[in-house]
Write an enzyme that holds these catalytic residues in place. Sequence first.
Site, short mmCIF file in Angstrom:
data_model
loop_
_atom_site.label_atom_id
_atom_site.label_comp_id
_atom_site.label_asym_id
_atom_site.label_seq_id
_atom_site.Cartn_x
_atom_site.Cartn_y
_atom_site.Cartn_z
N GLY A 31 -35.79 -0.22 4.16
CA GLY A 31 -35.24 0.84 3.33
C GLY A 31 -33.99 1.42 3.94
O GLY A 31 -33.50 0.93 4.95
N GLU A 47 -31.37 -1.82 -0.78
CA GLU A 47 -31.60 -1.75 0.66
C GLU A 47 -32.49 -2.90 1.15
O GLU A 47 -32.22 -3.49 2.19
CB GLU A 47 -32.22 -0.41 1.05
CG GLU A 47 -31.23 0.72 1.12
CD GLU A 47 -30.29 0.63 2.32
OE1 GLU A 47 -30.56 -0.14 3.27
OE2 GLU A 47 -29.27 1.33 2.31
N GLU A 51 -31.28 -5.76 3.81
CA GLU A 51 -31.95 -5.90 5.10
C GLU A 51 -32.71 -7.20 5.26
O GLU A 51 -32.93 -7.66 6.38
CB GLU A 51 -32.92 -4.74 5.34
CG GLU A 51 -32.22 -3.42 5.55
CD GLU A 51 -33.18 -2.29 5.90
OE1 GLU A 51 -34.41 -2.53 5.96
OE2 GLU A 51 -32.69 -1.17 6.11
N GLU A 95 -35.07 -8.65 12.81
CA GLU A 95 -36.25 -9.41 12.41
C GLU A 95 -36.67 -8.97 11.03
O GLU A 95 -36.61 -7.78 10.70
CB GLU A 95 -37.37 -9.16 13.42
CG GLU A 95 -38.58 -10.02 13.27
CD GLU A 95 -39.62 -9.77 14.36
OE1 GLU A 95 -40.74 -10.29 14.20
OE2 GLU A 95 -39.34 -9.05 15.34
#
Length: 146
Positions: A31, A47, A51, A95
């Site tokens: 997020g 988001e 990511e 990661e």
Amino acid sequence: MVAVSGYITNETGEVLLVRNLHRSDTMELPGGMVEEGENLEEAVIREIFEETGITVRVFGVTGVYQNMTGGGICVMFRGEYASGQLQTAEGETTEAAFAQITEDNLEYYITRPHLRVRLLDARNSRCVPYEAFRVRPYDLIRRLEE
């Protein structure tokens, strides 16, 4: 400051987690910050894509969390994987993975207590409706309710 985060599961019930470059001691739900002019649903989908490289569908809100130290508010969504391949984001995540989270391994993955609470709430709570709208005149943009 308003942020969003997502409890996202795949077809086997695993939960999407990321390791943030600036919080490398813990995994967390993906997020980030809501941008100007963006509704909360758009923000969490964007988001998570930024990511992790995946596209998600969200169903509703499972919690609202206010950080009284930093002054931020985080709105937690629940959703599911839709498409894409997991990847990290340069300068942001180191990661990204789906993991089978249990009571026994939760603290191994998520070391910060406030982040564990959000995951548990999202997993155990029923979604509440989320609505984005304009007024004068009223214009419903989007409503989510599980």
